[in-house]
Design a protein around this motif. Structure first.
Motif, PDB file in Angstrom:
ATOM      1  N   LYS A   9       2.174   6.385   8.779  1.00 18.67           N
ATOM      2  CA  LYS A   9       1.687   6.685   7.427  1.00 18.67           C
ATOM      3  C   LYS A   9       2.452   7.823   6.773  1.00 18.67           C
ATOM      4  O   LYS A   9       2.577   7.867   5.560  1.00 18.67           O
ATOM      5  CB  LYS A   9       0.195   7.051   7.468  1.00 18.67           C
TER       6      LYS A   9
ATOM      7  N   PHE B 104       9.447   3.638   6.827  1.00 13.52           N
ATOM      8  CA  PHE B 104       8.099   3.080   6.961  1.00 13.52           C
ATOM      9  C   PHE B 104       8.155   1.628   7.430  1.00 13.52           C
ATOM     10  O   PHE B 104       7.433   1.242   8.356  1.00 13.52           O
ATOM     11  CB  PHE B 104       7.350   3.175   5.628  1.00 13.52           C
TER      12      PHE B 104
ATOM     13  N   HIS C 113       3.009   5.934  -3.022  1.00 12.13           N
ATOM     14  CA  HIS C 113       4.182   6.751  -3.313  1.00 12.13           C
ATOM     15  C   HIS C 113       4.794   6.449  -4.679  1.00 12.13           C
ATOM     16  O   HIS C 113       5.975   6.694  -4.904  1.00 12.13           O
ATOM     17  CB  HIS C 113       5.219   6.587  -2.198  1.00 12.13           C
TER      18      HIS C 113
ATOM     19  N   THR D 125       0.832  -1.205   0.000  1.00 12.06           N
ATOM     20  CA  THR D 125       0.000   0.000   0.000  1.00 12.06           C
ATOM     21  C   THR D 125       0.870   1.259   0.000  1.00 12.06           C
ATOM     22  O   THR D 125       0.611   2.193  -0.760  1.00 12.06           O
ATOM     23  CB  THR D 125      -0.931   0.005   1.231  1.00 12.06           C
ATOM     24  N   TYR D 126       1.906   1.270   0.852  1.00 11.12           N
ATOM     25  CA  TYR D 126       2.806   2.422   0.896  1.00 11.12           C
ATOM     26  C   TYR D 126       3.456   2.635  -0.474  1.00 11.12           C
ATOM     27  O   TYR D 126       3.532   3.771  -0.959  1.00 11.12           O
ATOM     28  CB  TYR D 126       3.885   2.205   1.965  1.00 11.12           C
ATOM     29  N   ARG D 127       3.905   1.557  -1.069  1.00 11.75           N
ATOM     30  CA  ARG D 127       4.531   1.673  -2.398  1.00 11.75           C
ATOM     31  C   ARG D 127       3.555   2.197  -3.434  1.00 11.75           C
ATOM     32  O   ARG D 127       3.915   3.016  -4.280  1.00 11.75           O
ATOM     33  CB  ARG D 127       5.085   0.314  -2.827  1.00 11.75           C
TER      34      ARG D 127
ATOM     35  N   LEU E 158      10.627   4.474   2.315  1.00 16.55           N
ATOM     36  CA  LEU E 158      10.162   3.098   2.479  1.00 16.55           C
ATOM     37  C   LEU E 158      10.895   2.410   3.625  1.00 16.55           C
ATOM     38  O   LEU E 158      10.292   1.671   4.404  1.00 16.55           O
ATOM     39  CB  LEU E 158      10.351   2.320   1.171  1.00 16.55           C
TER      40      LEU E 158
ATOM     41  N   TRP F  56      -4.667   0.321   6.404  1.00 13.63           N
ATOM     42  CA  TRP F  56      -3.946   1.595   6.329  1.00 13.63           C
ATOM     43  C   TRP F  56      -4.552   2.638   7.274  1.00 13.63           C
ATOM     44  O   TRP F  56      -3.834   3.347   7.977  1.00 13.63           O
ATOM     45  CB  TRP F  56      -3.954   2.103   4.893  1.00 13.63           C
TER      46      TRP F  56
END
Length: 172
Positions: free
Chosen positions: A150, A158, A92, A87-89, A155, A142
């Motif tokens: 968040k 995170f 971003h 999700t983070y990837r 990365l 998330w």
């Protein structure tokens, strides 16, 4: 591996366990979100055996301190970790575009404090299978994360914050 353990150095044994066991546990594990606890328990037993193999501890000893010492998350938390990293990837622009297009940022219709927390829009689903889809699971997980995690700048940061958060949740 148990049979050849005595002939291997600890470093080589650890590499073999990562190569043959933990890599298989992690392969596609984000698809395992929502699986039955019976199935996840079987995977957890495999991870526990791998941890005991590396550390040489006996089956009677409690596994939690061993996993903590190895910095291994339990299987269920590994699945959550994998989904949240993906999700983070996606958010971003470090993931394929088709994944980024599945996620929609939450924009309240009026000025609310929740508008500044980097939340995602949770789509409505009609089936249980829809509840297990990435588009539904990812925003749900998330949105429960603390704002500090968040809003991580990279990365690496995170992952570090997320792993610490999941460890703390597991040890409560």
């Amino acid at each position: 591996l148990f049979k050849i353990k005595k002939t291997l150095t600890p470093q080589i044994l650890t590499q073999l366990v990562h190569c043959f066991i933990t890599s298989r546990l992690d392969y596609g594990n984000s698809l395992l979100y929502g699986c039955s606890s019976t199935f996840l328990r079987k995977l957890q037993l495999i991870q526990n055996s791998a941890a005991r193999l590396i550390t040489g501890t006996k089956r009677q000893e409690h596994i939690t301190p061993i996993l903590k010492n190895l910095h291994w998350l339990p299987v269920e938390n590994r699945i959550t970790f994998k989904i949240l990293v993906l999700t983070y990837r996606a958010l971003h622009n470090m993931a394929p575009l088709y994944l980024s297009n599945l996620l929609e940022k939450y924009h309240p219709c009026r000025a609310l404090r929740s508008g500044q927390f980097l939340n995602l829009q949770q789509p409505r689903t009609r089936t249980q299978y829809g509840d297990l889809a990435f588009t539904s699971v990812s925003p749900r997980l998330w949105n429960y994360l603390p704002h500090v995690i968040k809003s991580a700048k990279s990365l690496t940061i995170f992952k570090k914050l997320l792993k610490t958060h999941l460890f703390n949740m597991y040890n409560m």
